[in-house]
Design a protein around this motif. Structure first.
Motif, PDB file in Angstrom:
ATOM      1  N   SER A 142       0.820  -1.210   0.000  1.00 55.28           N
ATOM      2  CA  SER A 142       0.000   0.000   0.000  1.00 55.28           C
ATOM      3  C   SER A 142       0.853   1.258   0.000  1.00 55.28           C
ATOM      4  CB  SER A 142      -0.923  -0.002   1.221  1.00 55.28           C
ATOM      5  OG  SER A 142      -1.771  -1.131   1.183  1.00 55.28           O
ATOM      6  N   TRP A 143       1.971   1.231   0.729  1.00 55.32           N
ATOM      7  CA  TRP A 143       2.758   2.455   0.897  1.00 55.32           C
ATOM      8  C   TRP A 143       3.871   2.608  -0.155  1.00 55.32           C
ATOM      9  CZ3 TRP A 143       3.638   1.977   6.927  1.00 55.32           C
ATOM     10  CH2 TRP A 143       2.401   2.152   7.564  1.00 55.32           C
ATOM     11  N   VAL A 144       4.334   1.466  -0.722  1.00 56.19           N
ATOM     12  CA  VAL A 144       5.502   1.549  -1.618  1.00 56.19           C
ATOM     13  C   VAL A 144       5.158   1.144  -3.057  1.00 56.19           C
ATOM     14  CG1 VAL A 144       7.844   0.728  -2.043  1.00 56.19           C
ATOM     15  CG2 VAL A 144       7.055   1.125   0.312  1.00 56.19           C
ATOM     16  N   VAL A 145       4.603  -0.060  -3.224  1.00 57.43           N
ATOM     17  CA  VAL A 145       4.420  -0.612  -4.575  1.00 57.43           C
ATOM     18  C   VAL A 145       3.440   0.216  -5.390  1.00 57.43           C
ATOM     19  CG1 VAL A 145       3.663  -2.617  -5.903  1.00 57.43           C
ATOM     20  CG2 VAL A 145       5.025  -2.920  -3.815  1.00 57.43           C
ATOM     21  N   ILE A 146       2.295   0.495  -4.799  1.00 58.46           N
ATOM     22  CA  ILE A 146       1.274   1.249  -5.540  1.00 58.46           C
ATOM     23  C   ILE A 146       1.777   2.632  -5.923  1.00 58.46           C
ATOM     24  CG2 ILE A 146      -1.019   2.300  -5.365  1.00 58.46           C
ATOM     25  CD1 ILE A 146      -1.903  -0.151  -3.786  1.00 58.46           C
ATOM     26  N   PRO A 147       2.391   3.399  -5.003  1.00 60.66           N
ATOM     27  CA  PRO A 147       2.937   4.703  -5.424  1.00 60.66           C
ATOM     28  C   PRO A 147       4.000   4.574  -6.512  1.00 60.66           C
ATOM     29  CG  PRO A 147       2.739   4.612  -3.049  1.00 60.66           C
ATOM     30  CD  PRO A 147       2.473   3.233  -3.539  1.00 60.66           C
ATOM     31  N   LEU A 148       4.843   3.516  -6.425  1.00 59.46           N
ATOM     32  CA  LEU A 148       5.870   3.324  -7.462  1.00 59.46           C
ATOM     33  C   LEU A 148       5.240   3.032  -8.824  1.00 59.46           C
ATOM     34  CD1 LEU A 148       8.660   1.268  -5.635  1.00 59.46           C
ATOM     35  CD2 LEU A 148       8.801   3.619  -6.479  1.00 59.46           C
ATOM     36  N   LEU A 149       4.202   2.209  -8.826  1.00 62.77           N
ATOM     37  CA  LEU A 149       3.519   1.909 -10.090  1.00 62.77           C
ATOM     38  C   LEU A 149       2.906   3.164 -10.695  1.00 62.77           C
ATOM     39  CD1 LEU A 149       1.762  -1.494  -9.241  1.00 62.77           C
ATOM     40  CD2 LEU A 149       3.732  -1.124 -10.748  1.00 62.77           C
ATOM     41  N   ILE A 150       2.310   3.977  -9.831  1.00 66.96           N
ATOM     42  CA  ILE A 150       1.719   5.233 -10.317  1.00 66.96           C
ATOM     43  C   ILE A 150       2.812   6.139 -10.876  1.00 66.96           C
ATOM     44  CG2 ILE A 150       0.486   7.318  -9.614  1.00 66.96           C
ATOM     45  CD1 ILE A 150      -0.998   5.567  -7.541  1.00 66.96           C
ATOM     46  N   LEU A 151       3.939   6.217 -10.151  1.00 66.81           N
ATOM     47  CA  LEU A 151       5.055   7.055 -10.596  1.00 66.81           C
ATOM     48  C   LEU A 151       5.628   6.544 -11.924  1.00 66.81           C
ATOM     49  CD1 LEU A 151       7.025   9.368 -10.035  1.00 66.81           C
ATOM     50  CD2 LEU A 151       8.424   7.756  -8.724  1.00 66.81           C
ATOM     51  N   LEU A 152       5.750   5.210 -12.056  1.00 69.88           N
ATOM     52  CA  LEU A 152       6.266   4.621 -13.292  1.00 69.88           C
ATOM     53  C   LEU A 152       5.334   4.903 -14.467  1.00 69.88           C
ATOM     54  CD1 LEU A 152       8.327   2.828 -14.742  1.00 69.88           C
ATOM     55  CD2 LEU A 152       6.992   0.843 -14.022  1.00 69.88           C
ATOM     56  N   PHE A 153       4.045   4.787 -14.234  1.00 67.16           N
ATOM     57  CA  PHE A 153       3.069   5.060 -15.285  1.00 67.16           C
ATOM     58  C   PHE A 153       3.158   6.508 -15.749  1.00 67.16           C
ATOM     59  CE2 PHE A 153      -1.172   6.659 -16.390  1.00 67.16           C
ATOM     60  CZ  PHE A 153      -1.416   5.908 -17.525  1.00 67.16           C
ATOM     61  N   LEU A 154       3.251   7.426 -14.780  1.00 61.72           N
ATOM     62  CA  LEU A 154       3.346   8.843 -15.128  1.00 61.72           C
ATOM     63  C   LEU A 154       4.644   9.137 -15.878  1.00 61.72           C
ATOM     64  CD1 LEU A 154       1.952  10.452 -11.823  1.00 61.72           C
ATOM     65  CD2 LEU A 154       0.783  10.214 -14.029  1.00 61.72           C
ATOM     66  N   THR A 155       5.732   8.461 -15.454  1.00 59.65           N
ATOM     67  CA  THR A 155       7.024   8.666 -16.128  1.00 59.65           C
ATOM     68  C   THR A 155       6.969   8.184 -17.575  1.00 59.65           C
ATOM     69  OG1 THR A 155       8.168   8.388 -14.012  1.00 59.65           O
ATOM     70  CG2 THR A 155       9.483   8.171 -16.024  1.00 59.65           C
ATOM     71  N   LEU A 156       6.414   6.983 -17.803  1.00 60.55           N
ATOM     72  CA  LEU A 156       6.281   6.456 -19.160  1.00 60.55           C
ATOM     73  C   LEU A 156       5.400   7.350 -20.013  1.00 60.55           C
ATOM     74  CD1 LEU A 156       5.856   2.625 -18.440  1.00 60.55           C
ATOM     75  CD2 LEU A 156       7.854   3.767 -19.415  1.00 60.55           C
ATOM     76  N   LEU A 157       4.330   7.841 -19.427  1.00 58.00           N
ATOM     77  CA  LEU A 157       3.422   8.723 -20.153  1.00 58.00           C
ATOM     78  C   LEU A 157       4.134  10.002 -20.572  1.00 58.00           C
ATOM     79  CD1 LEU A 157       0.561   9.269 -21.195  1.00 58.00           C
ATOM     80  CD2 LEU A 157       0.013  10.228 -18.944  1.00 58.00           C
ATOM     81  N   ALA A 158       4.898  10.571 -19.628  1.00 57.01           N
ATOM     82  CA  ALA A 158       5.629  11.805 -19.933  1.00 57.01           C
ATOM     83  C   ALA A 158       6.700  11.564 -21.000  1.00 57.01           C
ATOM     84  CB  ALA A 158       6.264  12.353 -18.655  1.00 57.01           C
TER      85      ALA A 158
END
Length: 204
Positions: A25-41
């Motif tokens: 909840s605290w690490v994996v999900i935020p990392l996935l969101i961050l990775l998705f945003l990075t790929l999108l950018a």
């Protein structure tokens, strides 16, 4: 009273949740969101994410070995394609060589035909030359007989073969012919007259 009990149960369940769930909840999900945003950018900015990942992963031993295997496969496919293309080129070259040999054979046949044609033309020219020479000789002979004394000409002509005699007589003018025929024996004159008549009818 009931609400207080429910809150206490929730807090108890939250305290009982496993560390893995907290990590997720605290690490994996935020990392996935961050990775998705990075790929999108990166996609919006036109960055090739796959090439960038290969470049970064090349520095990591395990990742570089995986990428290296794929590159090896690509090189193998490339080499196989080159071998196939070389085989096709060799086949085309062999076909071209066969066609060139056929062209050379046809050219040789044409050369032989041209040589035969030249030989025939030369033969025809030589024959025509002989015929022309023969015609000139006949004209010269006829001219001699026309200027010769009729009695002398008649005595020479009757000693010839009939065909040769008629050939000369047929070329004479009407007056020289009449004078020479008068000096011949009657039987010879009759024979030549008959043969001259046949030749004249055939020419017509």
């Amino acid at each position: 009273m009931t609400m207080v009990a429910s809150t206490e149960e929730t807090q108890t369940e939250y305290k009982k949740s496993s560390p893995f769930q907290k990590l997720f909840s605290w690490v994996v999900i935020p990392l996935l969101i961050l990775l998705f945003l990075t790929l999108l950018a990166a996609t919006v900015m036109g960055v090739n994410v796959y090439e960038k990942a290969r470049e970064i992963g090349g520095n990591i031993p395990m990742v570089s070995s995986i990428l290296g295997n794929k590159e090896t496969v690509n090189i193998k496919d490339h080499n196989e394609a080159i071998v196939k293309l070389e085989a096709q080129i060799e086949e085309k070259n062999a076909k071209i060589n066969r066609l060139e040999r056929k062209v050379e054979e046809k050219e040789s046949e044409i050369d032989l035909l041209n040589q035969d044609k030249k030989r025939l033309e030369t033969t025809i020219e030589e024959k025509n030359q002989v015929d022309n020479d023969g015609k000139r000789e006949i004209k010269d002979i006829v001219a001699v007989y026309e200027t010769m004394m009729p009695k002398r000409a008649a005595s020479i002509i009757i000693e010839m073969k009939d065909n040769e005699a008629v050939n000369i007589l047929s070329k004479l003018g009407s007056e020289p012919l009449a004078r020479i025929m008068e000096k011949m024996p009657p039987d010879k004159a009759a024979t030549y007259t008959q043969m001259l008549a046949v030749n004249t009818s055939e020419e017509r």
